[in-house]
Design a protein around this motif. Structure first.
Motif, PDB file in Angstrom:
ATOM      1  N   PRO A 154       0.809  -1.235   0.000  1.00  0.00           N
ATOM      2  CA  PRO A 154       0.000   0.000   0.000  1.00  0.00           C
ATOM      3  C   PRO A 154       0.838   1.279   0.000  1.00  0.00           C
ATOM      4  CG  PRO A 154      -0.870  -1.558   1.602  1.00  0.00           C
ATOM      5  CD  PRO A 154       0.395  -2.167   1.065  1.00  0.00           C
ATOM      6  N   LYS A 155       2.089   1.204   0.491  1.00  0.00           N
ATOM      7  CA  LYS A 155       2.950   2.389   0.483  1.00  0.00           C
ATOM      8  C   LYS A 155       3.950   2.370  -0.678  1.00  0.00           C
ATOM      9  CE  LYS A 155       2.735   3.662   5.352  1.00  0.00           C
ATOM     10  NZ  LYS A 155       1.355   4.052   5.097  1.00  0.00           N
ATOM     11  N   GLY A 156       3.820   1.406  -1.545  1.00  0.00           N
ATOM     12  CA  GLY A 156       4.804   1.243  -2.624  1.00  0.00           C
ATOM     13  C   GLY A 156       4.457   2.029  -3.874  1.00  0.00           C
ATOM     14  N   ARG A 202      -6.843   2.460 -18.044  1.00  0.00           N
ATOM     15  CA  ARG A 202      -6.634   1.024 -17.785  1.00  0.00           C
ATOM     16  C   ARG A 202      -5.860   0.824 -16.479  1.00  0.00           C
ATOM     17  NH1 ARG A 202      -6.568  -2.648 -22.946  1.00  0.00           N
ATOM     18  NH2 ARG A 202      -7.895  -1.395 -24.258  1.00  0.00           N
ATOM     19  N   LEU A 203      -4.895   1.724 -16.234  1.00  0.00           N
ATOM     20  CA  LEU A 203      -4.128   1.621 -14.983  1.00  0.00           C
ATOM     21  C   LEU A 203      -5.010   1.940 -13.777  1.00  0.00           C
ATOM     22  CD1 LEU A 203      -0.789   3.383 -16.054  1.00  0.00           C
ATOM     23  CD2 LEU A 203      -1.168   0.930 -15.744  1.00  0.00           C
ATOM     24  N   ARG A 204      -5.947   2.862 -13.974  1.00  0.00           N
ATOM     25  CA  ARG A 204      -6.813   3.262 -12.847  1.00  0.00           C
ATOM     26  C   ARG A 204      -7.843   2.195 -12.513  1.00  0.00           C
ATOM     27  NH1 ARG A 204      -6.989   8.250 -15.707  1.00  0.00           N
ATOM     28  NH2 ARG A 204      -5.379   9.605 -14.855  1.00  0.00           N
ATOM     29  N   ALA A 205      -8.146   1.324 -13.477  1.00  0.00           N
ATOM     30  CA  ALA A 205      -9.255   0.378 -13.307  1.00  0.00           C
ATOM     31  C   ALA A 205      -9.186  -0.434 -12.004  1.00  0.00           C
ATOM     32  CB  ALA A 205      -9.372  -0.527 -14.526  1.00  0.00           C
ATOM     33  N   PRO A 206      -8.032  -1.021 -11.639  1.00  0.00           N
ATOM     34  CA  PRO A 206      -8.030  -1.786 -10.375  1.00  0.00           C
ATOM     35  C   PRO A 206      -7.956  -0.893  -9.141  1.00  0.00           C
ATOM     36  CG  PRO A 206      -5.876  -1.933 -11.437  1.00  0.00           C
ATOM     37  CD  PRO A 206      -6.759  -1.164 -12.371  1.00  0.00           C
ATOM     38  N   GLY A 207      -7.682   0.410  -9.322  1.00  0.00           N
ATOM     39  CA  GLY A 207      -7.639   1.319  -8.173  1.00  0.00           C
ATOM     40  C   GLY A 207      -6.371   2.143  -8.062  1.00  0.00           C
ATOM     41  N   ARG A 234       0.204   4.318  -7.686  1.00  0.00           N
ATOM     42  CA  ARG A 234       0.228   4.102  -6.238  1.00  0.00           C
ATOM     43  C   ARG A 234      -1.146   3.667  -5.769  1.00  0.00           C
ATOM     44  NH1 ARG A 234       3.524   8.935  -6.791  1.00  0.00           N
ATOM     45  NH2 ARG A 234       5.617   8.582  -5.962  1.00  0.00           N
ATOM     46  N   LYS A 235      -1.168   3.023  -4.601  1.00  0.00           N
ATOM     47  CA  LYS A 235      -2.432   2.563  -4.047  1.00  0.00           C
ATOM     48  C   LYS A 235      -3.012   3.554  -3.041  1.00  0.00           C
ATOM     49  CE  LYS A 235      -2.579  -2.225  -3.579  1.00  0.00           C
ATOM     50  NZ  LYS A 235      -2.063  -3.549  -3.203  1.00  0.00           N
ATOM     51  N   ASP A 236      -2.110   4.350  -2.421  1.00  0.00           N
ATOM     52  CA  ASP A 236      -2.595   5.274  -1.396  1.00  0.00           C
ATOM     53  C   ASP A 236      -3.296   6.458  -2.060  1.00  0.00           C
ATOM     54  OD1 ASP A 236      -0.109   6.060  -2.516  1.00  0.00           O
ATOM     55  OD2 ASP A 236       0.055   7.606  -1.001  1.00  0.00           O
ATOM     56  N   ARG A 237      -4.099   7.144  -1.264  1.00  0.00           N
ATOM     57  CA  ARG A 237      -4.772   8.356  -1.755  1.00  0.00           C
ATOM     58  C   ARG A 237      -3.867   9.539  -1.452  1.00  0.00           C
ATOM     59  NH1 ARG A 237      -7.302   7.011  -5.518  1.00  0.00           N
ATOM     60  NH2 ARG A 237      -6.610   4.902  -5.266  1.00  0.00           N
TER      61      ARG A 237
END
Ligand SMILES: [Zn+2]
Length: 238
Positions: A154-156, A202-207, A234-237
């Motif tokens: 999540p921080k990667g 496409r990159l945004r699709a999984p989050g 990144r996964k974090d907001r």
């Protein structure tokens, strides 16, 4: 910086065959962000002053090098998944225990077999993922992007790029019955689609939260970066 004499000789010899005129043409002093070499760059496919003679880096490698420099990011002490690793990085980076050099079929630069559509590592396993010019070869690219998302901490951060046709808004997938030679001609050798500017969706699709690595015109001059788009996911907001 350490000089890679064997590779320098190889690049200079290759340069003689590829473009002997480059040795008499004016070439600026550049600096490689991958290996820290300072000097004159070599002609690569289709373009002068494209390759660092010391590590063989190309524009997109140096865009990544620039980002890693800015962030003080190294592979040492990190859990890294590097898909289809570029030789320039392998020549430069020290061996690090957490670093996984992976490809569907292991090559000279990769030791570990990994299918990007079914990555055999647990969730959140990696701090850094590098995946350049791989997805355009993968039929199930959405599945692959989902897998990259899954194995990223999540921080990667995941550094991802593909060739994008800047004049296309949407990605084009060739019809299934189109001959391979024609697909290669339109999409590029071995590519299964032609990405358009919607690649980021496409990159945004999984989050993933998606940014681009940006650079100034002075940095472009100094490091010879060109107009490739390299994404940071990144996964974090923010
Ligand atoms: Zn270099």
């Amino acid at each position: 910086m350490s000089l890679n004499i064997g590779h320098l000789i190889e690049e200079w010899a290759r340069g003689l065959l590829r473009d002997p005129g480059q040795y008499v043409a004016p070439r600026a002093l550049r600096e490689c962000t991958v290996c820290d070499f300072e000097g004159r760059f070599m002609t690569g496919p289709g373009r002068r002053e494209r390759r660092c003679p010391n590590c063989g880096s190309r524009e997109r490698d140096r865009i990544i090098g620039l980002f890693m420099r800015r962030e003080g990011l190294t592979v040492t002490g990190k859990r890294v998944l590097h898909m289809a690793p570029e030789a320039a990085f392998r020549r430069t980076w020290p061996a690090a225990p957490g670093y996984v050099a992976a490809d569907l079929v292991p090559t000279r630069t990769s030791e570990r077999r990994v299918d990007i559509t079914a990555i055999d590592f647990p969730d959140a396993r990696f701090d850094l993922i590098i995946c350049n010019h791989v997805l355009e070869h993968v039929d199930a690219d959405a599945k692959a992007i989902g897998e990259l998302y899954r194995v990223l901490d999540p921080k990667g951060v995941a550094i991802i790029s593909v060739p994008v046709a800047a004049d296309r808004l949407t990605t084009w997938t060739p019809p299934a019955d189109m001959p391979r030679t024609e697909v290669d001609h339109i999409c590029g050798l071995g590519h299964v689609r032609l990405y358009g500017m919607d690649f980021e969706d496409r990159l945004r699709a999984p989050g993933f939260r998606v940014e681009r690595i940006t650079f100034s015109s002075a940095e472009n001059e100094r490091h010879r970066l060109a107009d490739e788009i390299v994404h940071l996911c990144r996964k974090d907001r923010a």
